[in-house]
Design a protein around this motif. Structure first.
Motif, PDB file in Angstrom:
ATOM      1  N   THR A 193      40.269  38.201  48.650  1.00  0.00           N
ATOM      2  CA  THR A 193      40.502  37.783  47.263  1.00  0.00           C
ATOM      3  C   THR A 193      39.359  38.277  46.393  1.00  0.00           C
ATOM      4  OG1 THR A 193      39.380  35.655  47.604  1.00  0.00           O
ATOM      5  CG2 THR A 193      41.781  35.706  47.933  1.00  0.00           C
ATOM      6  N   ALA A 194      39.590  38.240  45.090  1.00  0.00           N
ATOM      7  CA  ALA A 194      38.559  38.540  44.091  1.00  0.00           C
ATOM      8  C   ALA A 194      38.872  37.705  42.860  1.00  0.00           C
ATOM      9  CB  ALA A 194      38.525  40.028  43.765  1.00  0.00           C
ATOM     10  N   ARG A 195      37.904  37.594  41.976  1.00  0.00           N
ATOM     11  CA  ARG A 195      38.081  36.786  40.771  1.00  0.00           C
ATOM     12  C   ARG A 195      38.440  37.688  39.601  1.00  0.00           C
ATOM     13  NH1 ARG A 195      37.082  31.766  41.933  1.00  0.00           N
ATOM     14  NH2 ARG A 195      35.738  31.270  43.712  1.00  0.00           N
ATOM     15  N   HIS A 196      39.355  37.180  38.761  1.00  0.00           N
ATOM     16  CA  HIS A 196      39.849  37.939  37.626  1.00  0.00           C
ATOM     17  C   HIS A 196      39.818  37.071  36.373  1.00  0.00           C
ATOM     18  CE1 HIS A 196      41.583  40.055  41.099  1.00  0.00           C
ATOM     19  NE2 HIS A 196      41.628  41.124  40.334  1.00  0.00           N
ATOM     20  N   ARG A 200      41.070  33.076  41.177  1.00  0.00           N
ATOM     21  CA  ARG A 200      41.081  33.878  42.395  1.00  0.00           C
ATOM     22  C   ARG A 200      42.468  34.459  42.633  1.00  0.00           C
ATOM     23  NH1 ARG A 200      37.635  33.240  46.972  1.00  0.00           N
ATOM     24  NH2 ARG A 200      37.040  31.158  46.305  1.00  0.00           N
ATOM     25  N   ASP A 201      42.516  35.789  42.868  1.00  0.00           N
ATOM     26  CA  ASP A 201      43.751  36.492  43.186  1.00  0.00           C
ATOM     27  C   ASP A 201      43.561  37.303  44.450  1.00  0.00           C
ATOM     28  OD1 ASP A 201      45.376  35.576  41.149  1.00  0.00           O
ATOM     29  OD2 ASP A 201      44.785  37.161  39.756  1.00  0.00           O
ATOM     30  N   SER A 256      43.246  40.421  46.788  1.00  0.00           N
ATOM     31  CA  SER A 256      42.646  41.729  46.560  1.00  0.00           C
ATOM     32  C   SER A 256      42.397  42.415  47.895  1.00  0.00           C
ATOM     33  CB  SER A 256      41.324  41.596  45.794  1.00  0.00           C
ATOM     34  OG  SER A 256      40.672  42.849  45.701  1.00  0.00           O
ATOM     35  N   GLY A 304      36.022  47.585  42.687  1.00  0.00           N
ATOM     36  CA  GLY A 304      35.853  46.489  41.738  1.00  0.00           C
ATOM     37  C   GLY A 304      35.810  46.981  40.301  1.00  0.00           C
ATOM     38  N   HIS A 343      38.805  46.135  37.749  1.00  0.00           N
ATOM     39  CA  HIS A 343      38.281  45.126  36.820  1.00  0.00           C
ATOM     40  C   HIS A 343      38.279  43.739  37.473  1.00  0.00           C
ATOM     41  CE1 HIS A 343      38.443  48.127  33.640  1.00  0.00           C
ATOM     42  NE2 HIS A 343      39.696  48.395  33.986  1.00  0.00           N
ATOM     43  N   GLU A 344      37.694  43.652  38.641  1.00  0.00           N
ATOM     44  CA  GLU A 344      37.636  42.387  39.360  1.00  0.00           C
ATOM     45  C   GLU A 344      36.204  42.069  39.744  1.00  0.00           C
ATOM     46  OE1 GLU A 344      40.133  43.153  42.709  1.00  0.00           O
ATOM     47  OE2 GLU A 344      38.514  44.016  43.903  1.00  0.00           O
ATOM     48  N   ASP A 345      35.967  40.820  40.018  1.00  0.00           N
ATOM     49  CA  ASP A 345      34.653  40.333  40.428  1.00  0.00           C
ATOM     50  C   ASP A 345      34.727  40.000  41.914  1.00  0.00           C
ATOM     51  OD1 ASP A 345      32.189  39.178  40.769  1.00  0.00           O
ATOM     52  OD2 ASP A 345      32.589  37.416  39.527  1.00  0.00           O
ATOM     53  N   ASN A 346      34.138  40.874  42.754  1.00  0.00           N
ATOM     54  CA  ASN A 346      34.198  40.652  44.199  1.00  0.00           C
ATOM     55  C   ASN A 346      32.873  40.168  44.778  1.00  0.00           C
ATOM     56  OD1 ASN A 346      32.623  43.106  44.500  1.00  0.00           O
ATOM     57  ND2 ASN A 346      34.535  44.255  44.251  1.00  0.00           N
TER      58      ASN A 346
END
Length: 288
Positions: free
Chosen positions: A165-168, A174-175, A177, A135, A139-142
Motif C-alpha cells: 500500500t501507499a498513501r494518497h 491508504r490505497d 500499490s 512514487g 504521486h504517492e507517499d510510500n
C-alpha cells in the motif's frame, strides 16, 4: 371607489420594473460581491484558530504529502544512513564466513569482501531507486510511518500492509500499490542476474527470486519490531525511536508560521491530538 382610485394612483406613482432590468441589476450585484470577496484576504474560521495545526491526523501525527525536496531527502536517507551503509557490511561478512559465493568464484580476501559488500549495497540502491521513481510517477507517499500510540492490532496491520500500500491525497488515505512489491523484487533479481556468479548453485536467478519473496516476510518483522520499540531511548544517545517519524517539518503545512512540534520528543509514542501537539510546542519568536 376611493379604494380603487387610491390603487390606481399608487400604480401611477411607482412604475413597475421590467424583468430584464431586474435581472441585470441582480447580475451586477453578484459580480461586485464576488470581486469584493476575492480582494479580501483569507481569514481563519472561528473553528480553526491561527495557532492550530490544520492538517489531518494519520498514525498519531499531523500529516501532509511530502514535497519533491522531502522525497529526495528520504531517498538520501535510504542510501546513506547508518543502517543503509552498515547492513551490507554485516551481509558481506556473513557471506564470507559461509563461503557464499564459493572461494572458487569470489576469493575470501579484501577484494572478495568488497565484491560481496558491493552486491549487497547495490540491491539497496536499486530498491531505493525503484521506490523513489515509482512514487514520483504515481504521486504517492510510500514512506513507512510509525503508528504512534496505536493498539497492537493497528501496529501489526501497519507493518503488514507497508509493502502493498501507499498513501494518497491530502488526507493520507491508504490505497493498494505495487511500488513496495516492485522494489522488494527488483534488488535481488538484478543482483543475482548480473552481479553474483550464477555458476554457484546458491546464486542462481531462481534463488534470487526466492530470497526476494523471503524479504516480504522479514521486512514486516523489522517494521513490527520498530513499532514495539517506539518511544524507547536509543542507547548512548539522547534520542528516542520514532521521534523523527515523520520529521517536525513534515508535520506542518508548507510555509506554516504557527507553532511547530518539538524537535526532540520526550514521549514519541504518545499521539498528537487534532490541531495541537501532545508535548508543548516551541515558543514563537517575538515579532519585530
Amino acid at each position: 371607489m376611493n379604494h380603487v382610485y387610491g390603487m390606481n394612483q399608487f400604480n401611477q406613482v411607482v412604475p413597475r420594473r421590467s424583468p430584464l432590468r431586474t435581472l441585470i441589476t441582480l447580475a451586477l450585484l453578484a459580480v461586485s460581491t464576488s470581486v469584493a470577496a476575492q480582494a479580501l484576504p483569507d481569514a481563519p474560521s472561528a473553528g480553526t484558530p491561527a495557532d492550530r495545526n490544520p492538517l489531518p491526523i494519520v498514525n498519531g501525527r499531523h500529516y501532509r504529502p511530502p514535497t519533491a525536496g522531502e522525497n529526495l531527502l528520504t531517498l538520501r536517507h535510504r542510501l546513506f544512513s547508518i543502517s543503509a551503509l552498515g547492513s551490507p557490511l554485516i551481509t558481506a561478512g556473513f557471506q564470507m564466513l559461509n563461503d557464499q559465493p564459493g572461494p572458487e568464484y569470489w576469493a575470501e580476501d579484501t577484494p572478495g569482501y568488497f565484491k560481496r559488500y558491493g552486491a549487497a549495497y547495490g540491491q539497496r540502491v536499486i530498491q531505493a531507486g525503484t521506490r523513489y521513481t515509482l512514487g514520483t510517477l504515481l504521486h504517492e507517499d510510500n514512506r513507512y510511518l510509525l503508528c504512534h500510540g496505536c493498539t497492537f492490532h493497528d501496529k501489526l496491520k501497519n507493518a503488514l500492509l507497508a509493502d502493498f500500500t501507499a498513501r494518497h491525497g491530502a488526507d493520507g488515505h491508504r490505497d493498494f500499490s505495487l511500488t513496495g512489491a516492485a522494489a522488494g523484487v527488483s534488488g535481488p533479481l538484478v543482483a543475482y542476474a548480473f552481479w553474483y556468479p550464477n555458476q554457484d548453485p546458491n546464486f542462481t536467478l531462481d534463488r534470487g527470486l526466492r530470497n526476494s519473496l523471503i524479504g516480504f516476510g522479514t521486512r514486516p518483522a523489522g517494521h513490527m519490531l520498530t513499532e514495539l520499540l517506539d518511544g524507547y531511548r536509543i542507547p548512548f544517545t539522547h534520542r528516542h525511536i520514532g521521534e523523527d517519524n515523520p520529521t517536525p517539518a513534515e508535520q506542518v503545512p508548507v510555509g506554516w508560521t504557527g507553532p511547530r512540534p518539538p524537535k526532540r520528543r520526550v514521549q514519541p509514542a504518545v499521539p498528537d491530538p487534532a490541531g495541537a501537539y501532545a508535548e508543548p510546542a516551541p515558543a514563537l519568536p517575538p515579532k519585530p
